[in-house]
Design a protein around this motif. Structure first.
Motif, PDB file in Angstrom:
ATOM      1  N   GLU A  91      12.407  -4.699  27.728  1.00  0.00           N
ATOM      2  CA  GLU A  91      11.070  -4.110  27.750  1.00  0.00           C
ATOM      3  C   GLU A  91      10.697  -3.667  29.165  1.00  0.00           C
ATOM      4  O   GLU A  91      10.099  -2.605  29.373  1.00  0.00           O
ATOM      5  N   SER A  92      11.064  -4.488  30.158  1.00  0.00           N
ATOM      6  CA  SER A  92      10.766  -4.151  31.545  1.00  0.00           C
ATOM      7  C   SER A  92      11.466  -2.859  31.972  1.00  0.00           C
ATOM      8  O   SER A  92      10.852  -1.978  32.578  1.00  0.00           O
ATOM      9  N   VAL A  93      12.737  -2.736  31.622  1.00  0.00           N
ATOM     10  CA  VAL A  93      13.493  -1.541  31.999  1.00  0.00           C
ATOM     11  C   VAL A  93      12.959  -0.318  31.266  1.00  0.00           C
ATOM     12  O   VAL A  93      12.842   0.769  31.846  1.00  0.00           O
ATOM     13  N   LYS A  94      12.643  -0.481  29.984  1.00  0.00           N
ATOM     14  CA  LYS A  94      12.090   0.650  29.240  1.00  0.00           C
ATOM     15  C   LYS A  94      10.782   1.124  29.866  1.00  0.00           C
ATOM     16  O   LYS A  94      10.553   2.336  30.033  1.00  0.00           O
ATOM     17  N   ASN A  95       9.919   0.176  30.267  1.00  0.00           N
ATOM     18  CA  ASN A  95       8.657   0.557  30.905  1.00  0.00           C
ATOM     19  C   ASN A  95       8.892   1.294  32.217  1.00  0.00           C
ATOM     20  O   ASN A  95       8.166   2.235  32.557  1.00  0.00           O
ATOM     21  N   GLN A  96       9.923   0.894  32.949  1.00  0.00           N
ATOM     22  CA  GLN A  96      10.212   1.573  34.202  1.00  0.00           C
ATOM     23  C   GLN A  96      10.773   2.979  33.962  1.00  0.00           C
ATOM     24  O   GLN A  96      10.511   3.891  34.749  1.00  0.00           O
ATOM     25  N   LEU A  97      11.536   3.155  32.908  1.00  0.00           N
ATOM     26  CA  LEU A  97      12.008   4.494  32.550  1.00  0.00           C
ATOM     27  C   LEU A  97      10.835   5.390  32.143  1.00  0.00           C
ATOM     28  O   LEU A  97      10.813   6.585  32.450  1.00  0.00           O
ATOM     29  N   ILE A  98       9.871   4.796  31.457  1.00  0.00           N
ATOM     30  CA  ILE A  98       8.668   5.557  31.098  1.00  0.00           C
ATOM     31  C   ILE A  98       7.912   5.961  32.366  1.00  0.00           C
ATOM     32  O   ILE A  98       7.489   7.118  32.530  1.00  0.00           O
ATOM     33  N   ALA A  99       7.759   5.009  33.295  1.00  0.00           N
ATOM     34  CA  ALA A  99       7.081   5.322  34.555  1.00  0.00           C
ATOM     35  C   ALA A  99       7.840   6.390  35.325  1.00  0.00           C
ATOM     36  O   ALA A  99       7.237   7.301  35.911  1.00  0.00           O
ATOM     37  N   ARG A 100       9.159   6.298  35.302  1.00  0.00           N
ATOM     38  CA  ARG A 100       9.991   7.296  35.991  1.00  0.00           C
ATOM     39  C   ARG A 100       9.743   8.690  35.427  1.00  0.00           C
ATOM     40  O   ARG A 100       9.620   9.669  36.173  1.00  0.00           O
TER      41      ARG A 100
ATOM     42  N   ALA B 234      19.844   4.408  36.627  1.00  0.00           N
ATOM     43  CA  ALA B 234      19.262   3.085  36.749  1.00  0.00           C
ATOM     44  C   ALA B 234      17.752   3.171  36.867  1.00  0.00           C
ATOM     45  O   ALA B 234      17.217   4.135  37.391  1.00  0.00           O
ATOM     46  N   PRO B 235      17.036   2.139  36.393  1.00  0.00           N
ATOM     47  CA  PRO B 235      15.593   2.114  36.610  1.00  0.00           C
ATOM     48  C   PRO B 235      15.302   2.035  38.093  1.00  0.00           C
ATOM     49  O   PRO B 235      16.086   1.516  38.863  1.00  0.00           O
ATOM     50  N   MET B 236      14.117   2.516  38.470  1.00  0.00           N
ATOM     51  CA  MET B 236      13.836   2.656  39.891  1.00  0.00           C
ATOM     52  C   MET B 236      13.773   1.323  40.601  1.00  0.00           C
ATOM     53  O   MET B 236      14.245   1.177  41.709  1.00  0.00           O
TER      54      MET B 236
ATOM     55  N   LEU C   7       7.051   9.678  33.846  1.00  0.00           N
ATOM     56  CA  LEU C   7       5.702  10.089  34.235  1.00  0.00           C
ATOM     57  C   LEU C   7       5.693  10.663  35.649  1.00  0.00           C
ATOM     58  O   LEU C   7       5.055  11.693  35.916  1.00  0.00           O
ATOM     59  N   PHE C   8       6.407   9.994  36.570  1.00  0.00           N
ATOM     60  CA  PHE C   8       6.497  10.496  37.941  1.00  0.00           C
ATOM     61  C   PHE C   8       7.154  11.865  37.964  1.00  0.00           C
ATOM     62  O   PHE C   8       6.722  12.778  38.684  1.00  0.00           O
ATOM     63  N   ARG C   9       8.226  12.008  37.192  1.00  0.00           N
ATOM     64  CA  ARG C   9       8.947  13.279  37.180  1.00  0.00           C
ATOM     65  C   ARG C   9       8.050  14.408  36.699  1.00  0.00           C
ATOM     66  O   ARG C   9       8.015  15.492  37.291  1.00  0.00           O
ATOM     67  N   GLN C  10       7.324  14.148  35.613  1.00  0.00           N
ATOM     68  CA  GLN C  10       6.464  15.188  35.064  1.00  0.00           C
ATOM     69  C   GLN C  10       5.325  15.534  36.027  1.00  0.00           C
ATOM     70  O   GLN C  10       4.968  16.711  36.183  1.00  0.00           O
ATOM     71  N   ALA C  11       4.773  14.510  36.677  1.00  0.00           N
ATOM     72  CA  ALA C  11       3.686  14.768  37.624  1.00  0.00           C
ATOM     73  C   ALA C  11       4.182  15.605  38.796  1.00  0.00           C
ATOM     74  O   ALA C  11       3.500  16.534  39.253  1.00  0.00           O
TER      75      ALA C  11
END
Length: 298
Positions: free
Chosen positions: A84-93, A24-26, A95-99
């Motif tokens: 679009e909102s969920v996709k953006n949150q998956l992208i943010a997720r 699920a998105p965060m 990014l957090f994981r990689q960081a």
């Protein structure tokens, strides 16, 4: 619930929580008043996205399947804005994981412990799926359960109320107030210690087959069932009924001929109940077999 059932339920809950954080998105914006976070991606040097991929974050693909799983977890009709909102949150997720990975958070003790716990939970769940084989519940089983329940019902059913207090003095105070005409529901809210106090002492309809027999009182303790069956409609028990450390003041709010729901209306919940019992029994059998070859010290 015994220790085995509690442990199994806890394992299932842990697995569900782990699955939720994976699929699920965060934080899908349920509060529409909050401004939606925008994720701006750099132009991808790799060119157009391949089929089945909705985004790439530093070369890591986010698939359509991942997006659909996240949308499904929300149990909300899909719209272009939500997608679009969920996709953006998956992208943010991602990014957090990689960081976090870049800064070696994956080797921190807390993270390693959580990963080990998730592995253990998933492994246990897979084992239980393979090892626990509950007996199938047939239509005949469901019908037999229905008939057995109906056989325990009496000609009439009662709508009771109860005020449950913790000492004899409080019980006498309540009875004196009732004799003076104080409202039963008001006293239940004021003095009641039982789970129905907030509802003015109101309890569900119940039917007792007469004469009463131990074990055939619809899960009501025998002293309470006996007191209820002796009261007329609108009647209040003249004395409290002591049950353990509690004192019950009972009233019969209403009586009516017993109403049995149609079989087709109740067979679904009955089947679910029987299937749950079959699952518990099969799980207990697996535990018993494992314990035969185990050395357990307590």
């Amino acid at each position: 619930m015994n220790h085995l059932q509690a442990s199994l339920k806890a394992s299932l809950a842990c697995l569900a929580a782990a699955a939720l954080t994976t699929t699920a998105p965060m934080a899908v914006a349920a509060n529409k008043s909050q401004p939606e976070a925008k994720v701006t991606s750099k132009p991808a040097a790799e060119g157009a996205l391949p089929a089945g991929v909705v985004a790439r974050v530093n070369g890591v693909a986010i698939s359509e399947e991942q997006l659909q799983q996240a949308l499904k977890a929300l149990n909300t009709p899909e719209t272009p804005v939500l997608r679009e909102s969920v996709k953006n949150q998956l992208i943010a997720r991602e990014l957090f994981r990689q960081a976090a990975e870049k800064r070696n958070y994956d080797v921190r003790p807390g993270v390693k412990a959580a990963m080990e716990q998730a592995k253990t939970t998933a492994m246990m769940q897979e084992y239980l799926r393979d090892a626990v084989k509950p007996q199938p519940v047939s239509e005949a089983d469901v019908r037999a359960k229905f008939d057995a329940i109906v056989a325990t019902l009496g000609e009439f059913e009662i709508k009771p109320s109860a005020i449950v207090v913790k000492d004899a003095a409080a019980a006498q105070t309540v009875l004196e107030q009732l004799r003076k005409g104080t409202d039963f529901a008001q006293l239940a809210r004021q003095y009641g210690q039982g789970p129905s106090a907030a509802q003015g002492g109101a309890l569900n309809w119940v039917s007792f087959k007469l004469p009463l027999k131990e074990g055939n009182t619809q899960n009501w303790p025998m002293p309470l069932a006996q007191a209820l069956t002796q009261l007329p409609e609108g009647g209040v028990a003249p004395a409290p009924v002591q049950l353990g450390d509690s004192f019950w003041i009972l009233r019969v709010d209403a009586k009516r001929p017993t109403q049995v729901p149609p079989y087709d209306q109740i067979k679904g919940p009955l089947r679910a109940q029987l299937e749950q019992l079959a699952l518990q029994k099969a799980t207990e059998q697996v535990v018993v077999e494992l314990m035969k070859s185990a050395r357990i010290q307590q």
